[in-house]
Design a protein around this motif. Sequence first.
Motif, PDB file in Angstrom:
ATOM      1  N   GLU A 123     -15.449 -22.611  34.098  1.00 38.89           N
ATOM      2  CA  GLU A 123     -15.681 -23.921  33.489  1.00 38.89           C
ATOM      3  C   GLU A 123     -14.805 -25.005  34.115  1.00 38.89           C
ATOM      4  O   GLU A 123     -15.274 -26.115  34.373  1.00 38.89           O
ATOM      5  CB  GLU A 123     -15.430 -23.861  31.976  1.00 38.89           C
ATOM      6  N   GLU A 124     -13.531 -24.709  34.355  1.00 42.10           N
ATOM      7  CA  GLU A 124     -12.631 -25.779  34.782  1.00 42.10           C
ATOM      8  C   GLU A 124     -12.873 -26.221  36.226  1.00 42.10           C
ATOM      9  O   GLU A 124     -12.457 -27.307  36.622  1.00 42.10           O
ATOM     10  CB  GLU A 124     -11.167 -25.396  34.571  1.00 42.10           C
ATOM     11  N   ARG A 125     -13.596 -25.401  37.021  1.00 41.46           N
ATOM     12  CA  ARG A 125     -13.854 -25.827  38.399  1.00 41.46           C
ATOM     13  C   ARG A 125     -15.231 -26.494  38.529  1.00 41.46           C
ATOM     14  O   ARG A 125     -15.659 -26.819  39.640  1.00 41.46           O
ATOM     15  CB  ARG A 125     -13.732 -24.674  39.388  1.00 41.46           C
ATOM     16  N   HIS A 126     -15.941 -26.665  37.397  1.00 37.29           N
ATOM     17  CA  HIS A 126     -17.233 -27.355  37.421  1.00 37.29           C
ATOM     18  C   HIS A 126     -17.091 -28.723  38.089  1.00 37.29           C
ATOM     19  O   HIS A 126     -16.059 -29.378  38.001  1.00 37.29           O
ATOM     20  CB  HIS A 126     -17.759 -27.554  35.998  1.00 37.29           C
ATOM     21  N   LYS A 127     -18.164 -29.166  38.730  1.00 41.53           N
ATOM     22  CA  LYS A 127     -18.133 -30.458  39.413  1.00 41.53           C
ATOM     23  C   LYS A 127     -17.743 -31.582  38.466  1.00 41.53           C
ATOM     24  O   LYS A 127     -17.015 -32.502  38.843  1.00 41.53           O
ATOM     25  CB  LYS A 127     -19.505 -30.743  40.025  1.00 41.53           C
ATOM     26  N   SER A 128     -18.244 -31.522  37.227  1.00 37.49           N
ATOM     27  CA  SER A 128     -17.936 -32.574  36.255  1.00 37.49           C
ATOM     28  C   SER A 128     -16.479 -32.526  35.804  1.00 37.49           C
ATOM     29  O   SER A 128     -15.948 -33.506  35.285  1.00 37.49           O
ATOM     30  CB  SER A 128     -18.866 -32.460  35.036  1.00 37.49           C
ATOM     31  N   ASN A 129     -15.801 -31.389  36.012  1.00 40.24           N
ATOM     32  CA  ASN A 129     -14.395 -31.236  35.598  1.00 40.24           C
ATOM     33  C   ASN A 129     -13.431 -31.308  36.781  1.00 40.24           C
ATOM     34  O   ASN A 129     -12.230 -31.109  36.609  1.00 40.24           O
ATOM     35  CB  ASN A 129     -14.200 -29.889  34.883  1.00 40.24           C
TER      36      ASN A 129
END
Length: 348
Positions: A123-129
């Motif tokens: 989750e934390e490496r998602h583009k939005s994050n």
Amino acid sequence: MEKIKVTVALSGLNNIDSPGPGVPVIRGLKESELLDVRIIGLAYENLEPGIYMHELVDKTYKVPYPSDGVEPFLDRIRYVHEQENIGVLIPNFDSELFTVMKSERILKEMGIRVFLPTLQQFEERHKSNLPEFGKKYEVKVPYSEPILNLQDWRGIEEKFNYPVVVKGKFYDAHIAYDREQVSIYFNKIAAKWGLPIVIQEFIRGTEVNVVAMGDGKGNTIGAVPMRKTYITDKGKAWGGITLKDSAMLELTDRVISQTRWRGGMELELIRTAKQELYLIEINPRLPAWVYLAVASGQNLPEALVLLALGQEVKPFDEYEVGKLFIRYSYDMICDLKAFEKFSTTGEL
């Protein structure tokens, strides 16, 4: 030393103009000196070339799309497992990973091992994050904002200078030079991959990449940097060469150490004229060009399976610099009966 016998099921058999990682991962496993591997392909479409590559894939089963939900996926995997006794499952598409990670405990109870990032890492490496990721781990990243509609873009447009990069949450990225192009790419990507769409600052420079493997304890098992030498109109590498680059390797080690990354990954980077490295994306699995790492002396697919089986894996300490890969098209001739069988029974 006797090889470890294991049945590996994996996806990504779409070895086309936008290739999946499945076939190159299989090539690495077939060349392993430590594993005796039986390969079970998992396919979504009837014309994925890997289905018909019988010299690489021992048997293929059709599987439901990730968007169908966890239960249809698990039901199909149970059936395949009953037939094939899967030892290790390797999902090779970003869109599959959430479903498989959520099912890891159930799969383990069935006797199927995976070696994937944790949900937090995913989750934390998602583009939005990515902006938050950059701050947390002190990595340079381009400024970006997720949007849900074009009205959102008009509200933040003044924060950016054109051109900008319009990105989907899983795949696709296009450079937009004005508001009209942002609108076109927004609608195109959203229709295919859903929302949100990420608008990212355009960083001028040379695109470079690293394929790597983390052991989940903060150690880098392997890492190979590459520069794309030929890029298709879809932004895919059709040629690349391994680099000797201490800065890229140091950045990779730092990301894996700080995140305690578990599994394969690809870092997409831009090197500016000032030699600064910007992280533009982290793909949470082995990329389609992973066979270049194998050919350079780091068999990362082999390491992935060994780690999934709980084996101790010694980190690779070198790779061959100046190794080049070039993709090519190849007309594979198949029997219509094979296509008909897979289309009707979902097995071949």
